[in-house]
Design a protein around this motif. Sequence first.
Motif, PDB file in Angstrom:
ATOM      1  N   ASP A 110       1.048  -1.437  -0.142  1.00 19.90           N
ATOM      2  CA  ASP A 110       0.172  -0.037   0.748  1.00 19.90           C
ATOM      3  C   ASP A 110       1.056   1.452  -0.371  1.00 19.90           C
ATOM      4  OD1 ASP A 110      -2.289  -1.610  -0.120  1.00 19.90           O
ATOM      5  OD2 ASP A 110      -2.476  -0.982   2.427  1.00 19.90           O
ATOM      6  N   SER A 111       1.604   1.238   0.676  1.00 16.70           N
ATOM      7  CA  SER A 111       2.931   2.448   0.868  1.00 16.70           C
ATOM      8  C   SER A 111       3.105   2.468  -0.084  1.00 16.70           C
ATOM      9  CB  SER A 111       4.197   2.023   1.770  1.00 16.70           C
ATOM     10  OG  SER A 111       5.105   1.272   1.316  1.00 16.70           O
ATOM     11  N   ARG A 112       4.159   1.407  -1.591  1.00 15.19           N
ATOM     12  CA  ARG A 112       4.529   1.686  -2.418  1.00 15.19           C
ATOM     13  C   ARG A 112       3.214   1.666  -4.151  1.00 15.19           C
ATOM     14  NH1 ARG A 112       9.496   0.579  -2.954  1.00 15.19           N
ATOM     15  NH2 ARG A 112       8.910  -0.872  -5.141  1.00 15.19           N
ATOM     16  N   GLY A 113       1.705   1.936  -3.639  1.00 12.91           N
ATOM     17  CA  GLY A 113       1.295   2.037  -4.675  1.00 12.91           C
ATOM     18  C   GLY A 113       1.097   0.923  -5.259  1.00 12.91           C
ATOM     19  N   ALA A 114       1.314  -0.014  -4.387  1.00 17.06           N
ATOM     20  CA  ALA A 114       1.189  -1.969  -5.126  1.00 17.06           C
ATOM     21  C   ALA A 114       0.255  -2.448  -5.060  1.00 17.06           C
ATOM     22  CB  ALA A 114       2.738  -2.279  -5.224  1.00 17.06           C
ATOM     23  N   GLU A 115       0.276  -3.770  -5.442  1.00 18.29           N
ATOM     24  CA  GLU A 115      -0.783  -4.618  -4.905  1.00 18.29           C
ATOM     25  C   GLU A 115      -0.504  -5.501  -4.083  1.00 18.29           C
ATOM     26  OE1 GLU A 115      -4.238  -4.796  -5.534  1.00 18.29           O
ATOM     27  OE2 GLU A 115      -4.292  -3.063  -6.917  1.00 18.29           O
TER      28      GLU A 115
END
Length: 253
Positions: A54-59
């Motif tokens: 979430d912190s990296r904009g990933a799934e």
Amino acid sequence: MDSRTTVERAQRFRQLHADHQPLVLPTVWDAWSARTAAAAGFPALTVGSHPLADSRGAEDKEGQTFEEVLAAVRPIIAAVDIPVSVDLEAGYGQRPADLIAGLVEIGGVGLNIEDTVHSEGGRVRTTQEHAGFIADLRAAADASGVPVWINGRTDLFIYAEDAAGVLDEAIERLRAMEQAGADSVYPVKIQDDDELLKAVTAAVSVPVNSTAHPVKHDLERFRSLGVGRVTYGPLLQLALTDAMKDMLAPWAP
């Protein structure tokens, strides 16, 4: 990080599990959250796959590669001088020896490994298959000279319509993981069920990890149920999300 420091942190991490019943490991996702938890007095941390993603904009569920995870976790470990474990999900399709090598190289001293294989359509490993994977992790860690702590996770309760109905199968799986070399076991999604927690803690001799919410749950309850280790999964980040929304709401247009 030099190998001597990694070994020292791994040994300290192992001792902490013996000294604390339960050992609470705040689940962090970046250097800021790691430093904040360390400053609050916690002696060790774990990096969660969900909050990291979430912190990296990933799934979540292996939406990042192993190399991307290592690159993201390296500065987290470097930001603190306490042991850090890392959630490696189901292993990102890597060989156990490569998982250990990558983890140790960045200074990680523990790992979670789950039985839902996201890289293969979300299938669940069989009991013996998952135990075999853990045995290979144990062998690789022993060969590396770093006593990496292995937290073997099962998702059986997540997928069951009736959690109590899969208790026997889950216990069989937890015991197989213990026998394969897991230092602790992690039956996910039973943190609110006292009877299931008591049953699994009584069934194995290694610490049982439970997820906890930092506000809604109580540490003494987990201690009384025999839980040996507590982590927050994504729940710390979600609690902070709720608090941030509440703080910002009066300022919104």
